[in-house]
Design an enzyme around this catalytic site. Structure first.
Site, mmCIF file in Angstrom:
data_model
loop_
_atom_site.group_PDB
_atom_site.id
_atom_site.type_symbol
_atom_site.label_atom_id
_atom_site.label_comp_id
_atom_site.label_asym_id
_atom_site.label_seq_id
_atom_site.Cartn_x
_atom_site.Cartn_y
_atom_site.Cartn_z
ATOM 1 N N HIS A 80 0.817 -1.224 0.000
ATOM 2 C CA HIS A 80 0.000 0.000 0.000
ATOM 3 C C HIS A 80 0.844 1.264 0.000
ATOM 4 O O HIS A 80 0.339 2.339 -0.323
ATOM 5 C CB HIS A 80 -0.980 -0.011 1.183
ATOM 6 C CG HIS A 80 -0.371 0.319 2.512
ATOM 7 N ND1 HIS A 80 -0.037 -0.651 3.438
ATOM 8 C CD2 HIS A 80 -0.031 1.510 3.072
ATOM 9 C CE1 HIS A 80 0.461 -0.057 4.516
ATOM 10 N NE2 HIS A 80 0.476 1.232 4.319
ATOM 11 N N ASP A 137 0.079 -7.520 1.378
ATOM 12 C CA ASP A 137 0.569 -6.157 1.558
ATOM 13 C C ASP A 137 2.096 -6.111 1.588
ATOM 14 O O ASP A 137 2.699 -5.458 2.439
ATOM 15 C CB ASP A 137 -0.004 -5.534 2.836
ATOM 16 C CG ASP A 137 0.142 -4.010 2.850
ATOM 17 O OD1 ASP A 137 0.342 -3.436 1.773
ATOM 18 O OD2 ASP A 137 0.071 -3.421 3.951
ATOM 19 N N SER A 193 4.824 2.230 8.030
ATOM 20 C CA SER A 193 4.393 1.147 7.148
ATOM 21 C C SER A 193 5.527 0.653 6.259
ATOM 22 O O SER A 193 6.184 1.443 5.579
ATOM 23 C CB SER A 193 3.231 1.617 6.263
ATOM 24 O OG SER A 193 2.091 1.875 7.041
#
Length: 330
Positions: free
Chosen positions: A146, A184, A259
């Site tokens: 993402h 992801d 992230s």
């Protein structure tokens, strides 16, 4: 007569030398990636091969074909002995990463953050930023899907400490190697136009079996763009389920910008890839377990990025409807 004695003496010395070599050579068992196994005396360990005496002949075994070597009572992973210059040989079969082959000692977060920090990078795109970490000295790195989703302009910022100062280097040429939207995960490759032989600092991956609930953990990343931020906590659980997938739950502070960054244990090994937190809460962060990361890397060809069709569209087919058919009665 004197010449014959000299020849006999030389022959005897050569024989004694060979016997000494065989006696001093360690007996090993070599397991190949094909599943076969060989036993013999290890005569020499070279950079790219082992020299093994199997009794009736001497074999030269390429390191790229070896999975494991059992030497006496000890067993070790050969890839852990490969230097940075030889790391690229591990790309075939065993993946792009290294695992620790021995029990490492716990260290302080202060020491580990200084040691591991250069391998943690910042990932920038036109729509935002995230973190990542290098797993291979040639510049292969991991981040979240993402973080780079639908992006083609990706800049990787690498940090290095020199004389107490932070030196930053930006790499604008970044190649997307593999993507797994559902896990992801993304595998990228730094491209250096000036020096193709550039070697990067990298981190090792932990074995899932070594991760324990309650053990200390810490993250390095760029939360809210604050680069090289270190946060510490514990592993809260190994099996937190969200939408059919399992995550590591940690009390380590995770925020936007973390992230794609690494979650480390106190041995300096990556145990997970940080990727989300619960909104309006603190101490509830989550990471993709390291075993899922290894699965992605070991099967990266199945997740290879399609440069001719970067969108890679797909759609789900509806389930077939069950038709009720009444039988006619006679």
């Amino acid at each position: 007569m004197r010449r014959s004695n000299q020849i006999l003496r030389i022959t005897l010395l050569i024989s004694l030398y060979l016997q000494w070599q065989l006696c001093s050579a360690a007996h090993v068992e070599v397991k190949l990636k094909s599943g076969s196994a060989l036993e013999g005396n290890l005569l020499a360990e070279k950079r790219d091969q082992l020299v093994l005496d199997v009794g009736y002949t001497v074999l030269l075994i390429p390191r790229s074909e070896i999975e494991r070597v059992k030497k006496g009572p000890l067993e070790r992973d050969l890839h852990s002995e490969i230097s940075k210059t030889d790391f690229d040989q591990t790309m075939h079969g065993s993946g792009l990463y290294l695992e620790s082959d021995k029990e490492l000692q716990d260290q302080s977060v202060v020491a580990l953050s200084k040691q591991l920090g250069p391998a943690v990078v910042q990932v920038r795109t036109p729509s935002g930023l995230g973190s990542g970490f290098i797993i291979h000295p040639e510049g292969y790195l991991i981040t979240n899907y993402h973080v780079i989703e639908s992006e083609t302009e990706i800049t990787i910022e690498v940090y290095q400490e020199e004389k107490g100062a932070l030196k930053r280097a930006a790499f604008d040429r970044t190649r997307t190697v593999a993507l797994d939207k559902f896990a992801d995960l993304a595998l990228l490759k730094l491209e250096n136009e000036k020096d193709e032989n550039t070697r990067f600092p990298y981190v090792k991956l932990a074995r899932m079996s070594t991760i324990k609930v309650g053990q200390p953990a810490f993250a390095i990343g760029s939360p809210l763009g604050l680069e090289r931020t270190v946060t510490e906590g514990i592993v809260s659980t190994k099996t937190r389920e969200f939408e059919g997938r399992l995550f590591l739950q940690t009390s380590t502070q995770i925020n936007p910008g973390n992230s794609g960054g690494p979650l480390f244990n106190r041995k300096g090994e990556v145990i997970g890839v940080t990727n989300m937190k619960l909104n309006y809460s603190e101490g509830l962060g989550f990471a993709i377990p390291v075993d899922r990361l290894k699965y992605f890397l070991n099967n990266r060809e199945a997740y290879a990025y399609n440069h001719q069709n970067p969108s890679s569209p797909f759609r789900y087919l509806p389930a077939p409807q069950i038709m009720n058919i009444k039988r006619s009665q006679d």
